[in-house]
Design an enzyme around this catalytic site. Sequence first.
Site, mmCIF file in Angstrom:
data_model
loop_
_atom_site.group_PDB
_atom_site.id
_atom_site.type_symbol
_atom_site.label_atom_id
_atom_site.label_comp_id
_atom_site.label_asym_id
_atom_site.label_seq_id
_atom_site.Cartn_x
_atom_site.Cartn_y
_atom_site.Cartn_z
ATOM 1 C CG ASP A 233 -1.758 1.158 1.480
ATOM 2 O OD1 ASP A 233 -1.915 1.968 0.548
ATOM 3 O OD2 ASP A 233 -2.293 1.294 2.604
ATOM 4 C CG HIS B 151 -3.888 4.381 3.946
ATOM 5 N ND1 HIS B 151 -4.040 3.258 3.168
ATOM 6 C CD2 HIS B 151 -5.073 5.033 3.913
ATOM 7 C CE1 HIS B 151 -5.266 3.246 2.667
ATOM 8 N NE2 HIS B 151 -5.917 4.308 3.101
#
Length: 555
Positions: free
Chosen positions: A193, A367
């Site tokens: 990611d 994140h």
Amino acid sequence: MSDRKLQVVPLGGLGEFGMNSMALRYGDDIIVIDAGMMFPDAELLGVDIVTPDFTYLEENAADVRALILTHGHEDHIGAVPFLLSTINLPVYGTEFTLSLVERRLEEHELLKDARLNVVEAGDRITIGPFLVEFIRVTHSIVSAVALAITTPLGVVIHTGDFKVDPTPTDNELFDLHTLAEYGKRGVLLLMSDSTNVDRPGYTESERAVRPRLEELFARSERRLIISCFSSSIHRLQQILDLAAQYGRKVAFLGRSMLNVTEIAHNLGLLSVPDSTLLRPQDIMQMPPDKVAVVVSGTQGEPLSAMSRVAVDNHKHLYLEPGDTVALSARIIPGNEKAIFRMMNHLARRGSDIVYGSMNPPIHVSGHASQEELKLVLNLVKPRYFLPIHGEYRQLAKHAQLAGYLNSQGLENSFVLETGETIEIDQMGARRGEKVTVGRVCIDSGSLDDVVEDMIIRDRRHLAEDGFVLPVIAIDKHTGRSEGLPEIVSRGFMGAEGADILQEARGVVARTLESSTTEELSDWGVMQEKIRTDLKRFLTKQTQRRPLIMPVILEV
Ligand SMILES: [Zn+2]
Ligand SMILES: [Zn+2]
């Protein structure tokens, strides 16, 4: 030993924000990881959602074995109904993820035939030549997993979305051990990611928002309204806990908020003390200092509950001076205008608005920042690296960040855009042939529409149904419209359409008349209202669905 190749085929989410989807192919077997959507930006006005073009999967439909989901965010599951309506694949995911998918499938009348398989973190399943292990990760949504996929050529790890939260509110920890074990045995390819690769350091734990939320509960003397993503179960739990502590009842506003909280509650992922819950219709009956309202619509989406509240157009909540409104979410790039417009409305109502960066934070990201990304790189120590989930600059930066692993066995990092592939065989990995990809714009219309009508490729859409441009002139000073709106159309009906378009001008005029002055001053809201009303009218009269793009001129 096999002479077959492993192909890595990004179908969405590389070099663009949202609509994540990745296919892995070995011989005659393909598995798909995630099928997400993206919300259209202003350039794509006139459509409701955007999904990846699944032509590659349709062309290889006989070989596609399964869809595996990492977590329940829209940019990972939003396109599942559209994929399943063309290829009815078995779907694997955690219980919460699949519950969110179920709701989507039900809306599109696809649930009856869907083959949904619940898995848990730690489970392993075999699909053709792929052995897939689900690994628990921490993220802003609960029940998120990474995937370790053992193929005949080696192990491929796909992180899904993650951050490394050492103290998640549900105490379900990131399974770093399993990730490290794979790393120790050797990993062929890591896909990780890249969303927050620009941020140095560590992303704060979800628990970091608690002091700020607590401060709001402690100091607000009137209603406390908090807008956050309905899928942020960790956040909702903290709000519910604080409300109980400070003697406020909680009401949820917005369809997605009500749906998702019900699902999470039923699965035991959200504990809601019965006496805490307040029905939306009872909000205004309660003393203002005894109420907290959690509202969906953090991004200023024109028809969302929060936007309606902001312009005094919600039937269960209207703001009064001194109410506190907190935006506990990030401002997604591209949505600034809509969000700030909404905040201007809130400010006009005399609300105390809390948003943006502050310490302690009102929002933390889901994140990983740079140090967490490096931690995962170190644990996995892959031979090849493919940054995923990000725009091109972010993918390039993530590849650069991994550069220090070159002395640790990293042979190559690939910066790919959607449609560009990697091919791996006994010799190693290299770029492969491009496949057909793209965006499909979907005009979802009302929820009673069946899926066949919903999938409208924009080209076909334009060719068959044309487009309709209502042009509305609004007086800058009075905020009222000048005369009857004009309607320009191309490719939509011929001469026989003249009467209908004449009537349509009346429809637009009525939409304008029924709007408040505040709504009239908000072009985003007006464009959406005009589009919705006009679409309903034209579909009913003509059974056609032209692209409708309202143009508002200030005169
Ligand atoms: Zn995502
Ligand atoms: Zn996510």
